[in-house]
Design a protein around this motif. Structure first.
Motif, PDB file in Angstrom:
ATOM      1  N   ARG A   5       0.833  -1.205   0.000  1.00  0.00           N
ATOM      2  CA  ARG A   5       0.000   0.000   0.000  1.00  0.00           C
ATOM      3  C   ARG A   5       0.865   1.251   0.000  1.00  0.00           C
ATOM      4  O   ARG A   5       0.378   2.350   0.242  1.00  0.00           O
ATOM      5  CB  ARG A   5      -0.882   0.012   1.251  1.00  0.00           C
ATOM      6  N   ARG A   7       2.330   3.162  -2.285  1.00  0.00           N
ATOM      7  CA  ARG A   7       1.986   4.275  -3.187  1.00  0.00           C
ATOM      8  C   ARG A   7       0.773   5.034  -2.667  1.00  0.00           C
ATOM      9  O   ARG A   7       0.786   6.268  -2.591  1.00  0.00           O
ATOM     10  CB  ARG A   7       1.728   3.761  -4.600  1.00  0.00           C
ATOM     11  N   ARG A  10       1.707   6.946   0.490  1.00  0.00           N
ATOM     12  CA  ARG A  10       2.599   8.059   0.167  1.00  0.00           C
ATOM     13  C   ARG A  10       1.822   9.209  -0.472  1.00  0.00           C
ATOM     14  O   ARG A  10       1.957  10.370  -0.061  1.00  0.00           O
ATOM     15  CB  ARG A  10       3.701   7.543  -0.781  1.00  0.00           C
ATOM     16  N   LEU A  11       0.977   8.881  -1.446  1.00  0.00           N
ATOM     17  CA  LEU A  11       0.206   9.924  -2.127  1.00  0.00           C
ATOM     18  C   LEU A  11      -0.803  10.585  -1.201  1.00  0.00           C
ATOM     19  O   LEU A  11      -1.046  11.787  -1.306  1.00  0.00           O
ATOM     20  CB  LEU A  11      -0.491   9.338  -3.360  1.00  0.00           C
ATOM     21  N   GLU A  16       6.550  12.635  -2.076  1.00  0.00           N
ATOM     22  CA  GLU A  16       7.226  12.155  -3.283  1.00  0.00           C
ATOM     23  C   GLU A  16       7.999  10.877  -2.958  1.00  0.00           C
ATOM     24  O   GLU A  16       8.380  10.651  -1.807  1.00  0.00           O
ATOM     25  CB  GLU A  16       8.223  13.211  -3.779  1.00  0.00           C
ATOM     26  N   GLN A  17       8.269  10.074  -3.986  1.00  0.00           N
ATOM     27  CA  GLN A  17       9.081   8.873  -3.795  1.00  0.00           C
ATOM     28  C   GLN A  17      10.435   9.223  -3.196  1.00  0.00           C
ATOM     29  O   GLN A  17      10.932   8.522  -2.308  1.00  0.00           O
ATOM     30  CB  GLN A  17       9.294   8.138  -5.123  1.00  0.00           C
ATOM     31  N   ARG A  28      15.459   6.460  -4.630  1.00  0.00           N
ATOM     32  CA  ARG A  28      14.088   6.656  -5.107  1.00  0.00           C
ATOM     33  C   ARG A  28      13.638   5.483  -5.968  1.00  0.00           C
ATOM     34  O   ARG A  28      12.489   5.048  -5.898  1.00  0.00           O
ATOM     35  CB  ARG A  28      13.983   7.969  -5.912  1.00  0.00           C
ATOM     36  N   ILE A  31      12.041   2.656  -4.063  1.00  0.00           N
ATOM     37  CA  ILE A  31      10.640   2.895  -3.695  1.00  0.00           C
ATOM     38  C   ILE A  31       9.750   2.622  -4.906  1.00  0.00           C
ATOM     39  O   ILE A  31       8.704   1.983  -4.782  1.00  0.00           O
ATOM     40  CB  ILE A  31      10.431   4.334  -3.168  1.00  0.00           C
ATOM     41  N   GLY A  32      10.146   3.067  -6.071  1.00  0.00           N
ATOM     42  CA  GLY A  32       9.375   2.812  -7.285  1.00  0.00           C
ATOM     43  C   GLY A  32       9.217   1.330  -7.554  1.00  0.00           C
ATOM     44  O   GLY A  32       8.129   0.851  -7.901  1.00  0.00           O
ATOM     45  N   GLU A  35       6.785  -0.185  -5.069  1.00  0.00           N
ATOM     46  CA  GLU A  35       5.398   0.156  -5.402  1.00  0.00           C
ATOM     47  C   GLU A  35       4.865  -0.685  -6.557  1.00  0.00           C
ATOM     48  O   GLU A  35       3.666  -0.962  -6.617  1.00  0.00           O
ATOM     49  CB  GLU A  35       5.293   1.650  -5.739  1.00  0.00           C
ATOM     50  N   LYS A  36       5.735  -1.081  -7.473  1.00  0.00           N
ATOM     51  CA  LYS A  36       5.323  -1.886  -8.626  1.00  0.00           C
ATOM     52  C   LYS A  36       5.382  -3.380  -8.350  1.00  0.00           C
ATOM     53  O   LYS A  36       5.068  -4.184  -9.229  1.00  0.00           O
ATOM     54  CB  LYS A  36       6.207  -1.552  -9.833  1.00  0.00           C
TER      55      LYS A  36
END
Length: 68
Positions: A5, A7, A10-11, A16-17, A28, A31-32, A35-36
Motif C-alpha cells: 500500500r 503508493r 505516500r500519495l 514524493e518517492q 528513489r 521505492i518505485g 510500489e510496482k
C-alpha cells in the motif's frame, strides 16, 4: 507475490518517492520498484517504511502465493 500500500499511503500524505526514500535510507528507484511489486524489501526496510506511516508491516505489505 508481494503487494504493498506504499503508493497509496505516500500519495495520501502528499509525499514524493524521493522523500520517502530519504526517510528510509534507500534510492528513489527502490521505492518505485517496491510500489510496482518488483522488489521484495528486507525486514528492516519494511519496518522502516511502516514506522514512517505509523502502521504495522502487515498493514502495508501482504503476500499471496502465485497460482500455477
Amino acid at each position: 507475490m508481494l503487494h504493498t500500500r506504499i503508493r497509496a499511503l505516500r500519495l495520501s500524505r502528499g509525499m514524493e518517492q524521493a522523500a520517502l526514500a530519504a526517510l528510509v535510507g534507500v534510492r528513489r528507484e527502490t521505492i518505485g520498484r517496491l510500489e510496482k511489486g518488483l522488489y521484495n524489501p528486507s525486514l528492516k526496510l519494511a519496518m522502516d517504511i511502516a514506522h514512517v506511516f505509523g502502521l504495522s508491516v502487515e498493514e502495508i505489505f501482504t503476500f499471496t502465493e502465485d497460482e500455477q
